[in-house]
Write a protein that holds these residues in place. Structure first.
Motif, PDB file in Angstrom:
ATOM      1  N   ARG A  11       1.398 128.187 -13.095  1.00 52.59           N
ATOM      2  CA  ARG A  11       1.072 129.171 -12.128  1.00 52.59           C
ATOM      3  C   ARG A  11       1.172 128.646 -10.885  1.00 52.59           C
ATOM      4  NH1 ARG A  11      -3.384 130.858  -9.234  1.00 52.59           N
ATOM      5  NH2 ARG A  11      -3.713 133.266  -8.988  1.00 52.59           N
ATOM      6  N   SER A  12       0.663 127.387 -10.706  1.00 50.28           N
ATOM      7  CA  SER A  12       0.771 126.899  -9.177  1.00 50.28           C
ATOM      8  C   SER A  12       2.198 126.826  -8.928  1.00 50.28           C
ATOM      9  CB  SER A  12       0.034 125.543  -9.082  1.00 50.28           C
ATOM     10  OG  SER A  12       0.833 124.516  -9.901  1.00 50.28           O
ATOM     11  N   ARG A  13       3.258 126.525  -9.721  1.00 49.45           N
ATOM     12  CA  ARG A  13       4.634 126.461  -9.325  1.00 49.45           C
ATOM     13  C   ARG A  13       5.115 127.671  -9.076  1.00 49.45           C
ATOM     14  NH1 ARG A  13       6.614 121.651  -9.930  1.00 49.45           N
ATOM     15  NH2 ARG A  13       8.546 122.150 -10.639  1.00 49.45           N
ATOM     16  N   THR A  14       4.774 128.785  -9.702  1.00 51.48           N
ATOM     17  CA  THR A  14       5.293 129.952  -9.681  1.00 51.48           C
ATOM     18  C   THR A  14       4.776 130.449  -8.159  1.00 51.48           C
ATOM     19  OG1 THR A  14       5.202 130.538 -12.010  1.00 51.48           O
ATOM     20  CG2 THR A  14       5.266 132.448 -10.369  1.00 51.48           C
ATOM     21  N   ILE A  15       3.647 130.209  -8.019  1.00 47.09           N
ATOM     22  CA  ILE A  15       3.165 130.708  -6.603  1.00 47.09           C
ATOM     23  C   ILE A  15       3.796 130.061  -5.483  1.00 47.09           C
ATOM     24  CG2 ILE A  15       1.051 130.750  -5.189  1.00 47.09           C
ATOM     25  CD1 ILE A  15      -0.569 131.323  -7.752  1.00 47.09           C
ATOM     26  N   ALA A  16       4.249 128.881  -5.705  1.00 51.67           N
ATOM     27  CA  ALA A  16       4.871 127.810  -4.742  1.00 51.67           C
ATOM     28  C   ALA A  16       6.162 128.649  -4.350  1.00 51.67           C
ATOM     29  CB  ALA A  16       5.206 126.414  -5.130  1.00 51.67           C
ATOM     30  N   ARG A  17       6.924 129.159  -5.612  1.00 52.56           N
ATOM     31  CA  ARG A  17       8.097 129.746  -5.459  1.00 52.56           C
ATOM     32  C   ARG A  17       8.052 131.001  -4.697  1.00 52.56           C
ATOM     33  NH1 ARG A  17       8.724 126.822 -10.749  1.00 52.56           N
ATOM     34  NH2 ARG A  17      10.417 125.620 -10.526  1.00 52.56           N
ATOM     35  N   VAL A  18       7.100 131.853  -4.913  1.00 53.38           N
ATOM     36  CA  VAL A  18       6.769 132.939  -4.194  1.00 53.38           C
ATOM     37  C   VAL A  18       6.893 132.732  -2.927  1.00 53.38           C
ATOM     38  CG1 VAL A  18       5.256 135.156  -3.692  1.00 53.38           C
ATOM     39  CG2 VAL A  18       5.657 134.263  -6.124  1.00 53.38           C
ATOM     40  N   ALA A  19       5.796 131.701  -2.449  1.00 54.95           N
ATOM     41  CA  ALA A  19       5.623 131.433  -0.959  1.00 54.95           C
ATOM     42  C   ALA A  19       6.939 131.080  -0.469  1.00 54.95           C
ATOM     43  CB  ALA A  19       4.525 130.601  -0.843  1.00 54.95           C
ATOM     44  N   GLU A  54      -3.701 139.334  -1.392  1.00 55.98           N
ATOM     45  CA  GLU A  54      -3.812 140.433  -0.420  1.00 55.98           C
ATOM     46  C   GLU A  54      -4.367 140.117   1.057  1.00 55.98           C
ATOM     47  OE1 GLU A  54      -5.125 140.184  -3.613  1.00 55.98           O
ATOM     48  OE2 GLU A  54      -3.637 141.561  -4.533  1.00 55.98           O
ATOM     49  N   ASP A  55      -5.092 138.896   0.997  1.00 55.40           N
ATOM     50  CA  ASP A  55      -5.538 138.493   2.323  1.00 55.40           C
ATOM     51  C   ASP A  55      -4.396 137.967   2.990  1.00 55.40           C
ATOM     52  OD1 ASP A  55      -7.956 139.281   1.673  1.00 55.40           O
ATOM     53  OD2 ASP A  55      -8.592 137.441   0.725  1.00 55.40           O
ATOM     54  N   GLY A  56      -3.157 137.703   2.530  1.00 51.56           N
ATOM     55  CA  GLY A  56      -2.376 137.013   3.096  1.00 51.56           C
ATOM     56  C   GLY A  56      -2.089 135.422   3.058  1.00 51.56           C
ATOM     57  N   HIS A  57      -3.081 135.191   2.020  1.00 55.25           N
ATOM     58  CA  HIS A  57      -2.940 133.744   1.628  1.00 55.25           C
ATOM     59  C   HIS A  57      -2.459 133.220   0.604  1.00 55.25           C
ATOM     60  CE1 HIS A  57      -7.276 134.228   3.618  1.00 55.25           C
ATOM     61  NE2 HIS A  57      -6.330 133.898   4.846  1.00 55.25           N
ATOM     62  N   ILE A  58      -2.340 131.964   0.247  1.00 50.99           N
ATOM     63  CA  ILE A  58      -1.389 131.684  -0.977  1.00 50.99           C
ATOM     64  C   ILE A  58      -2.374 130.928  -1.913  1.00 50.99           C
ATOM     65  CG2 ILE A  58       0.435 130.258  -1.676  1.00 50.99           C
ATOM     66  CD1 ILE A  58       1.438 130.228   1.228  1.00 50.99           C
ATOM     67  N   PRO A  59      -2.882 131.509  -3.204  1.00 52.26           N
ATOM     68  CA  PRO A  59      -3.803 130.873  -3.818  1.00 52.26           C
ATOM     69  C   PRO A  59      -3.007 129.777  -4.686  1.00 52.26           C
ATOM     70  CG  PRO A  59      -3.202 132.957  -4.857  1.00 52.26           C
ATOM     71  CD  PRO A  59      -2.547 132.994  -3.385  1.00 52.26           C
ATOM     72  N   LYS A  64       3.892 120.727  -2.694  1.00 54.40           N
ATOM     73  CA  LYS A  64       4.778 119.648  -2.600  1.00 54.40           C
ATOM     74  C   LYS A  64       6.152 120.369  -3.096  1.00 54.40           C
ATOM     75  CE  LYS A  64       6.446 115.280  -4.432  1.00 54.40           C
ATOM     76  NZ  LYS A  64       7.922 115.854  -4.507  1.00 54.40           N
ATOM     77  N   LEU A  65       6.026 121.365  -3.971  1.00 56.70           N
ATOM     78  CA  LEU A  65       7.024 122.186  -4.555  1.00 56.70           C
ATOM     79  C   LEU A  65       7.633 123.137  -3.364  1.00 56.70           C
ATOM     80  CD1 LEU A  65       9.185 123.108  -6.579  1.00 56.70           C
ATOM     81  CD2 LEU A  65       7.656 124.362  -7.572  1.00 56.70           C
ATOM     82  N   PHE A  66       6.637 123.859  -2.707  1.00 57.92           N
ATOM     83  CA  PHE A  66       6.943 124.717  -1.804  1.00 57.92           C
ATOM     84  C   PHE A  66       7.608 124.155  -0.603  1.00 57.92           C
ATOM     85  CE2 PHE A  66       5.286 126.003   2.432  1.00 57.92           C
ATOM     86  CZ  PHE A  66       5.823 127.355   2.480  1.00 57.92           C
ATOM     87  N   GLN A  67       7.172 123.114  -0.122  1.00 61.33           N
ATOM     88  CA  GLN A  67       7.749 122.235   0.808  1.00 61.33           C
ATOM     89  C   GLN A  67       9.274 121.846   0.467  1.00 61.33           C
ATOM     90  OE1 GLN A  67       4.553 119.219   1.268  1.00 61.33           O
ATOM     91  NE2 GLN A  67       4.162 119.934   3.181  1.00 61.33           N
ATOM     92  N   ASP A  68       9.338 121.230  -0.594  1.00 59.24           N
ATOM     93  CA  ASP A  68      10.592 121.189  -1.100  1.00 59.24           C
ATOM     94  C   ASP A  68      11.622 122.006  -1.171  1.00 59.24           C
ATOM     95  OD1 ASP A  68      12.239 118.741  -2.328  1.00 59.24           O
ATOM     96  OD2 ASP A  68      12.165 120.225  -4.181  1.00 59.24           O
ATOM     97  N   ILE A  69      11.553 123.196  -1.685  1.00 59.10           N
ATOM     98  CA  ILE A  69      12.264 124.403  -1.849  1.00 59.10           C
ATOM     99  C   ILE A  69      12.451 124.852  -0.330  1.00 59.10           C
ATOM    100  CG2 ILE A  69      12.428 126.697  -2.683  1.00 59.10           C
ATOM    101  CD1 ILE A  69      10.640 126.009  -4.797  1.00 59.10           C
ATOM    102  N   ASN A 124      14.063 132.119 -15.225  1.00 54.72           N
ATOM    103  CA  ASN A 124      13.220 132.907 -15.650  1.00 54.72           C
ATOM    104  C   ASN A 124      11.948 133.113 -14.641  1.00 54.72           C
ATOM    105  OD1 ASN A 124      14.042 133.589 -18.136  1.00 54.72           O
ATOM    106  ND2 ASN A 124      12.997 131.936 -19.140  1.00 54.72           N
ATOM    107  N   GLU A 125      11.830 131.783 -13.926  1.00 53.86           N
ATOM    108  CA  GLU A 125      10.912 131.984 -12.846  1.00 53.86           C
ATOM    109  C   GLU A 125      11.218 132.748 -11.545  1.00 53.86           C
ATOM    110  OE1 GLU A 125       7.681 129.655 -11.632  1.00 53.86           O
ATOM    111  OE2 GLU A 125       7.605 130.498 -13.835  1.00 53.86           O
ATOM    112  N   TYR A 126      12.499 132.819 -11.189  1.00 52.50           N
ATOM    113  CA  TYR A 126      12.980 133.634 -10.061  1.00 52.50           C
ATOM    114  C   TYR A 126      13.094 135.066 -10.609  1.00 52.50           C
ATOM    115  CZ  TYR A 126      12.753 129.860  -7.155  1.00 52.50           C
ATOM    116  OH  TYR A 126      12.464 128.730  -6.221  1.00 52.50           O
ATOM    117  N   MET A 127      13.224 135.476 -11.784  1.00 52.26           N
ATOM    118  CA  MET A 127      13.148 136.864 -12.494  1.00 52.26           C
ATOM    119  C   MET A 127      11.702 137.323 -12.242  1.00 52.26           C
ATOM    120  SD  MET A 127      15.859 137.217 -15.709  1.00 52.26           S
ATOM    121  CE  MET A 127      14.755 138.651 -16.058  1.00 52.26           C
TER     122      MET A 127
END
Length: 158
Positions: A11-19, A54-59, A64-69, A124-127
């Motif tokens: 889940r944290s990796r999926t959220i990093a990809r969304v962000a 909803e608050d504009g935050h990233i739960p 690290k993945l977010f920054q890398d991407i 699958n993640e990006y779908m």
């Protein structure tokens, strides 16, 4: 206590990809570089389990993945865009794509070309990410284009 980036979950990796898609969109729209946008995301968005989109935050994002991407997608953007254009129908230009879809395809293409993550997982993640942003045919388009990128990478590696 561990933070999300110390013990990442699926889940944290999926959220990093969304962000990351949001940050890449922001880079393109604002003209800011990746470092500026990454810094803004870290400083202005809570990355905690109690945060909510909803608050504009990233739960719970894998920071690290977010920054890398974000960083490496922008650093390799010319190669990534060339790869995406090659997968698009010949009558389509990359600028014709919705800017969020363009950011999403750039992030997914980066992960396929430059990381060890299995291509099927990336696709699958990006779908899934695409389903969060779009309600039309875009997720199928993401599937088709990222699959084409994956097949081309595999055929050139052989």
């Amino acid at each position: 206590m561990t933070t999300p980036s110390e013990n990442p979950t699926r889940r944290s990796r999926t959220i990093a990809r969304v962000a990351a898609v949001q940050a890449l969109f922001q880079c393109e729209q604002s003209g800011d570089n990746a470092e500026t946008v990454v810094d803004q995301f870290i400083r202005h968005r809570q990355i905690t389990p109690a945060a909510s989109f909803e608050d504009g935050h990233i739960p719970d994002a894998d920071l690290k993945l977010f920054q890398d991407i974000v960083r490496k997608t922008t650093w390799n953007q010319d190669e990534i865009d060339t790869t995406i254009v090659a997968a698009l129908p010949s009558t389509w230009q990359i600028t014709r794509l919705d800017p969020v879809l363009r950011a999403l395809l750039r992030a997914g293409t980066y992960e396929i070309l430059k990381t060890d993550t299995a291509e099927r997982i990336v696709i699958n993640e990006y779908m899934d990410v695409a389903h969060g942003f779009f309600s039309g045919d875009e997720p199928r388009m993401v599937n088709g284009l990222l699959d084409a990128v994956s097949r081309k990478k595999t055929s050139t590696a052989e």
